[in-house]
Motif scaffolding. Sequence first.
Motif, PDB file in Angstrom:
ATOM      1  N   GLU A 127      -7.885 -86.301 -41.934  1.00 53.95           N
ATOM      2  CA  GLU A 127      -7.230 -85.754 -40.734  1.00 53.95           C
ATOM      3  C   GLU A 127      -8.202 -85.921 -39.569  1.00 53.95           C
ATOM      4  O   GLU A 127      -9.286 -85.331 -39.567  1.00 53.95           O
ATOM      5  N   HIS A 128      -7.802 -86.739 -38.592  1.00 54.00           N
ATOM      6  CA  HIS A 128      -8.716 -87.050 -37.495  1.00 54.00           C
ATOM      7  C   HIS A 128      -7.917 -87.336 -36.231  1.00 54.00           C
ATOM      8  O   HIS A 128      -6.959 -88.118 -36.251  1.00 54.00           O
ATOM      9  N   ASP A 129      -8.309 -86.718 -35.145  1.00 52.71           N
ATOM     10  CA  ASP A 129      -7.658 -86.919 -33.836  1.00 52.71           C
ATOM     11  C   ASP A 129      -6.141 -86.760 -33.930  1.00 52.71           C
ATOM     12  O   ASP A 129      -5.368 -87.552 -33.380  1.00 52.71           O
ATOM     13  N   GLY A 130      -5.726 -85.714 -34.663  1.00 51.96           N
ATOM     14  CA  GLY A 130      -4.299 -85.427 -34.760  1.00 51.96           C
ATOM     15  C   GLY A 130      -3.539 -86.339 -35.707  1.00 51.96           C
ATOM     16  O   GLY A 130      -2.308 -86.234 -35.791  1.00 51.96           O
ATOM     17  N   GLN A 131      -4.214 -87.221 -36.412  1.00 52.41           N
ATOM     18  CA  GLN A 131      -3.568 -88.152 -37.329  1.00 52.41           C
ATOM     19  C   GLN A 131      -3.988 -87.830 -38.764  1.00 52.41           C
ATOM     20  O   GLN A 131      -5.113 -87.393 -39.018  1.00 52.41           O
ATOM     21  N   TYR A 174      -8.420 -95.045 -38.612  1.00 49.46           N
ATOM     22  CA  TYR A 174      -9.432 -94.719 -37.598  1.00 49.46           C
ATOM     23  C   TYR A 174      -9.366 -95.651 -36.385  1.00 49.46           C
ATOM     24  O   TYR A 174     -10.061 -95.423 -35.392  1.00 49.46           O
ATOM     25  N   THR A 175      -8.552 -96.718 -36.460  1.00 55.59           N
ATOM     26  CA  THR A 175      -8.590 -97.766 -35.438  1.00 55.59           C
ATOM     27  C   THR A 175      -8.415 -97.242 -34.005  1.00 55.59           C
ATOM     28  O   THR A 175      -9.219 -97.583 -33.118  1.00 55.59           O
ATOM     29  N   PRO A 176      -7.411 -96.405 -33.702  1.00 57.67           N
ATOM     30  CA  PRO A 176      -7.280 -95.948 -32.312  1.00 57.67           C
ATOM     31  C   PRO A 176      -8.492 -95.151 -31.841  1.00 57.67           C
ATOM     32  O   PRO A 176      -8.943 -95.317 -30.684  1.00 57.67           O
ATOM     33  N   SER A 177      -9.040 -94.315 -32.700  1.00 57.70           N
ATOM     34  CA  SER A 177     -10.228 -93.549 -32.316  1.00 57.70           C
ATOM     35  C   SER A 177     -11.421 -94.476 -32.136  1.00 57.70           C
ATOM     36  O   SER A 177     -12.237 -94.304 -31.213  1.00 57.70           O
ATOM     37  N   ALA A 178     -11.535 -95.483 -33.013  1.00 62.91           N
ATOM     38  CA  ALA A 178     -12.632 -96.434 -32.900  1.00 62.91           C
ATOM     39  C   ALA A 178     -12.534 -97.215 -31.583  1.00 62.91           C
ATOM     40  O   ALA A 178     -13.559 -97.466 -30.923  1.00 62.91           O
ATOM     41  N   LEU A 179     -11.320 -97.617 -31.192  1.00 60.98           N
ATOM     42  CA  LEU A 179     -11.140 -98.316 -29.914  1.00 60.98           C
ATOM     43  C   LEU A 179     -11.547 -97.437 -28.729  1.00 60.98           C
ATOM     44  O   LEU A 179     -12.183 -97.909 -27.776  1.00 60.98           O
ATOM     45  N   TYR A 180     -11.153 -96.179 -28.802  1.00 58.35           N
ATOM     46  CA  TYR A 180     -11.485 -95.259 -27.705  1.00 58.35           C
ATOM     47  C   TYR A 180     -13.004 -95.105 -27.560  1.00 58.35           C
ATOM     48  O   TYR A 180     -13.553 -95.253 -26.459  1.00 58.35           O
ATOM     49  N   PRO A 207       0.368 -96.119 -28.046  1.00 61.76           N
ATOM     50  CA  PRO A 207       0.737 -95.337 -26.858  1.00 61.76           C
ATOM     51  C   PRO A 207       0.906 -93.844 -27.141  1.00 61.76           C
ATOM     52  O   PRO A 207       0.799 -93.033 -26.207  1.00 61.76           O
ATOM     53  N   ASP A 208       1.172 -93.467 -28.385  1.00 59.84           N
ATOM     54  CA  ASP A 208       1.409 -92.063 -28.711  1.00 59.84           C
ATOM     55  C   ASP A 208       0.156 -91.351 -29.234  1.00 59.84           C
ATOM     56  O   ASP A 208       0.229 -90.165 -29.598  1.00 59.84           O
ATOM     57  N   HIS A 209      -0.936 -92.018 -29.266  1.00 54.41           N
ATOM     58  CA  HIS A 209      -2.157 -91.389 -29.778  1.00 54.41           C
ATOM     59  C   HIS A 209      -2.701 -90.406 -28.748  1.00 54.41           C
ATOM     60  O   HIS A 209      -2.595 -90.626 -27.530  1.00 54.41           O
ATOM     61  N   LEU A 210      -3.298 -89.325 -29.212  1.00 52.93           N
ATOM     62  CA  LEU A 210      -3.757 -88.291 -28.280  1.00 52.93           C
ATOM     63  C   LEU A 210      -4.905 -88.768 -27.399  1.00 52.93           C
ATOM     64  O   LEU A 210      -5.172 -88.185 -26.334  1.00 52.93           O
ATOM     65  N   ARG A 211      -5.626 -89.839 -27.821  1.00 49.63           N
ATOM     66  CA  ARG A 211      -6.727 -90.366 -27.014  1.00 49.63           C
ATOM     67  C   ARG A 211      -6.255 -91.340 -25.933  1.00 49.63           C
ATOM     68  O   ARG A 211      -7.023 -91.708 -25.036  1.00 49.63           O
ATOM     69  N   LYS A 241       2.324 -90.933 -14.655  1.00 51.94           N
ATOM     70  CA  LYS A 241       3.746 -91.078 -14.940  1.00 51.94           C
ATOM     71  C   LYS A 241       4.031 -90.999 -16.450  1.00 51.94           C
ATOM     72  O   LYS A 241       5.010 -90.355 -16.859  1.00 51.94           O
ATOM     73  N   ALA A 242       3.210 -91.646 -17.259  1.00 51.55           N
ATOM     74  CA  ALA A 242       3.473 -91.720 -18.694  1.00 51.55           C
ATOM     75  C   ALA A 242       3.106 -90.436 -19.429  1.00 51.55           C
ATOM     76  O   ALA A 242       3.775 -90.050 -20.403  1.00 51.55           O
ATOM     77  N   TYR A 243       2.080 -89.751 -18.960  1.00 49.32           N
ATOM     78  CA  TYR A 243       1.602 -88.551 -19.667  1.00 49.32           C
ATOM     79  C   TYR A 243       1.399 -87.418 -18.661  1.00 49.32           C
ATOM     80  O   TYR A 243       0.283 -86.950 -18.419  1.00 49.32           O
TER      81      TYR A 243
END
Length: 260
Positions: A127-131, A174-180, A207-211, A241-243
């Motif tokens: 469980e990491h960054d809401g995922q 972990y990919t989206p967190s790693a990119l961030y 686009p829906d990731h919390l980061r 606009k998006a968030y």
Amino acid sequence: MVNRLRFASGLLSSCAIAAAAVWPLQAHAIFGDDEARRAIIDLRQKVDKNQADAAAANAEAREGSAATRRSLIELSNQIEQLRAELARLRGQNEQLAREVSELQRLQKDVQAGVDERLRRVEPLRIEHDGQTFNASPNEKRDFEAAMDLLRKSDFGPASTAYSSFLQRYPSSGYTPSALYWLGNAQYASRGYKDSVESHRRLVREYPDHLRTPEAMLAMANSQFELKDPRGARKTLEDLAKAYPNSEAAAAARDRLARLR
């Protein structure tokens, strides 16, 4: 029994002799010489028969005693053989018990090794960054190693570690967190163009990731550093606009207000 038979035989012989000694005197008194001789002969035959019977009984007794001794000797030998066989079986049983114990120990060692290898490759629930996702132990280890470098402000090695992680685990949760965090490490190393590309990939693919809102705000900062105010403004507007309800969108609106 033998002694009793011998005693009986002797007693009969003595009686016979005594009777023979006394008989002639009595025979002369009652019978004639011929009758006396026949009586003596009959008595002697009886004595001889009794002695023969006694001798046969003695022989039979001796033979029975010898057979008994042989039986006892054979029985004793059989007992010794059984004792030897029992000792041998006990030795085998002890050896088997030691072998079983050793096999059980080896089985435990093998099972422990298998369990350890399974722990190394068996997916973990992360469980990491809401995922929530599954990751291998090595995957988790490598991501956390990159995070440790970033926390130490080793931005160059951290950027290398994140890039290596993304190549090694292209489908990782972990990919989206790693990119961030890769984009942030690149920004801290003044690799603004690379930072924009890392954050833009996060926005495009997740686009829906919390980061993602934070990545857009960081991307606008990199664009300002690259002397691209128009691109930065566009990024901030898209973010708001998006968030609209995110903290990053609130910061973007403040930045846009200062730019007017």
